[in-house]
Design a protein around this motif. Sequence first.
Motif, mmCIF file in Angstrom:
data_model
loop_
_atom_site.group_PDB
_atom_site.id
_atom_site.type_symbol
_atom_site.label_atom_id
_atom_site.label_comp_id
_atom_site.label_asym_id
_atom_site.label_seq_id
_atom_site.Cartn_x
_atom_site.Cartn_y
_atom_site.Cartn_z
ATOM 1 N N THR A 69 1.524 3.745 -7.286
ATOM 2 C CA THR A 69 0.778 4.254 -8.439
ATOM 3 C C THR A 69 -0.689 3.851 -8.306
ATOM 4 O O THR A 69 -0.981 2.789 -7.745
ATOM 5 C CB THR A 69 1.382 3.659 -9.734
ATOM 6 N N ASP A 100 -4.584 -4.701 -6.459
ATOM 7 C CA ASP A 100 -5.809 -5.144 -7.124
ATOM 8 C C ASP A 100 -6.539 -6.178 -6.271
ATOM 9 O O ASP A 100 -7.752 -6.179 -6.180
ATOM 10 C CB ASP A 100 -5.477 -5.771 -8.483
ATOM 11 N N SER A 134 -5.175 5.015 -8.037
ATOM 12 C CA SER A 134 -6.178 5.967 -7.550
ATOM 13 C C SER A 134 -6.296 5.998 -6.032
ATOM 14 O O SER A 134 -6.821 6.963 -5.474
ATOM 15 C CB SER A 134 -7.542 5.612 -8.152
ATOM 16 N N THR A 135 -5.807 4.970 -5.335
ATOM 17 C CA THR A 135 -5.916 4.994 -3.867
ATOM 18 C C THR A 135 -4.719 5.712 -3.263
ATOM 19 O O THR A 135 -4.877 6.571 -2.392
ATOM 20 C CB THR A 135 -6.041 3.562 -3.295
ATOM 21 N N LYS A 143 -11.064 -5.022 -2.657
ATOM 22 C CA LYS A 143 -9.774 -5.660 -2.983
ATOM 23 C C LYS A 143 -9.501 -6.892 -2.123
ATOM 24 O O LYS A 143 -8.605 -7.668 -2.437
ATOM 25 C CB LYS A 143 -8.635 -4.652 -2.784
ATOM 26 N N GLU A 180 7.096 -0.796 -8.833
ATOM 27 C CA GLU A 180 6.424 -0.984 -7.550
ATOM 28 C C GLU A 180 7.034 -2.144 -6.781
ATOM 29 O O GLU A 180 7.216 -2.073 -5.562
ATOM 30 C CB GLU A 180 4.922 -1.221 -7.761
ATOM 31 N N LYS A 227 -0.960 -7.100 -8.233
ATOM 32 C CA LYS A 227 -0.857 -5.685 -8.582
ATOM 33 C C LYS A 227 -0.597 -5.554 -10.074
ATOM 34 O O LYS A 227 -0.266 -6.532 -10.732
ATOM 35 C CB LYS A 227 0.294 -5.038 -7.786
ATOM 36 N N GLY A 228 -0.756 -4.321 -10.585
ATOM 37 C CA GLY A 228 -0.404 -4.107 -11.978
ATOM 38 C C GLY A 228 -1.530 -3.617 -12.867
ATOM 39 O O GLY A 228 -1.338 -3.421 -14.067
ATOM 40 N N ARG A 229 -2.693 -3.359 -12.252
ATOM 41 C CA ARG A 229 -3.771 -2.795 -13.083
ATOM 42 C C ARG A 229 -3.275 -1.544 -13.817
ATOM 43 O O ARG A 229 -3.640 -1.283 -14.941
ATOM 44 C CB ARG A 229 -4.977 -2.426 -12.206
ATOM 45 N N GLY A 230 -2.425 -0.784 -13.123
ATOM 46 C CA GLY A 230 -1.919 0.451 -13.706
ATOM 47 C C GLY A 230 -0.616 0.287 -14.467
ATOM 48 O O GLY A 230 0.024 1.261 -14.826
HETATM 49 O O1 DER Z 1 -1.167 -0.835 -10.805
HETATM 50 C C1 DER Z 1 -0.973 -0.990 -9.589
HETATM 51 O O2 DER Z 1 -0.161 -1.820 -9.151
HETATM 52 C C2 DER Z 1 -1.844 -0.253 -8.619
HETATM 53 O O3 DER Z 1 -1.225 -0.196 -7.354
HETATM 54 C C3 DER Z 1 -3.160 -1.003 -8.533
HETATM 55 O O4 DER Z 1 -2.893 -2.316 -8.162
HETATM 56 C C4 DER Z 1 -4.104 -0.372 -7.529
HETATM 57 O O5 DER Z 1 -4.642 0.752 -8.128
HETATM 58 P P1 DER Z 1 -5.972 1.430 -7.527
HETATM 59 O O6 DER Z 1 -5.572 1.930 -6.144
HETATM 60 O O7 DER Z 1 -6.261 2.534 -8.482
HETATM 61 O O8 DER Z 1 -7.034 0.364 -7.484
#
Ligand code: DER
Length: 228
Positions: free
Chosen positions: A28, A87, A30-31, A124, A106, A97-100
């Motif tokens: 999950t 992150d 943007s990357t 990162k 995951e 991880k877990g921003r999203g």
């Molecule tokens: O939420 C998540 O675990 C995402 O993988 C996050 O850690 C990375 O999201 P990004 O690619 O948008 O920075």
Amino acid sequence: PDPAAAKRVAGYRAAGAVCDGMVVGLGTGSTVFFAMERLGERIAEEGLSIAGVPTSYQAAMRARRYGIPLTGLDEHPELDLAIDGADQVDPRFRLIKGRGAALLREKCVCDAAREVLIVVDPSKMVETLDAGVPVEVLPFAAGTVSRRLEALGADPVLREGVRKDGPVITDNGNFIIDCGFGAITDPSRLEREIISIPGVIECGLFTGYGEKITVILGEEGGFRILSP
Ligand code: DER
């Protein structure tokens, strides 16, 4: 520099590593978005035949948009590959991880995969993990969990919605408590301590997967493949 360019380079390179017949964990964020975009192109152009296990509604909806067939861990408890973002990544490939707010599925997908490609831009990569640690919490227990996290040295903050009043509700129906610990000197121990708290479902420290992680570091002019 255009951070999206770095993300796209990393995501496209990860998509290039996917082979016919693979079952792939779809992360999950943007990357990973760019990896899925490229997988969609490969399916259309080459007839690539794969199946994906999505880690969130976002991943599932994007997979459908790009024509990536979906499956699940019941059908495929072992995955050939997982592609995900992070992150923060430290030199031993321990992750935050877990921003999203997708960290629970995951981590399940990461655990099920034989190999994990983590796609990142340079921002990162850190020497020491020090970002906030997202913790997925059973709403019933949020109050007691918050106090236990404080006792571990956290500054716990319930994650509030931006275009939703009240707390963010994860795809699994739980809350997220973001925990600032400052510099984390022993992330493996902290991960164990957090997830041993009753009412904690999972946390965003991924410290046990360094051996099976390959980092694809996208940069403006290209990419680097890093091993721990
Ligand atoms: O939420 C998540 O675990 C995402 O993988 C996050 O850690 C990375 O999201 P990004 O690619 O948008 O920075």
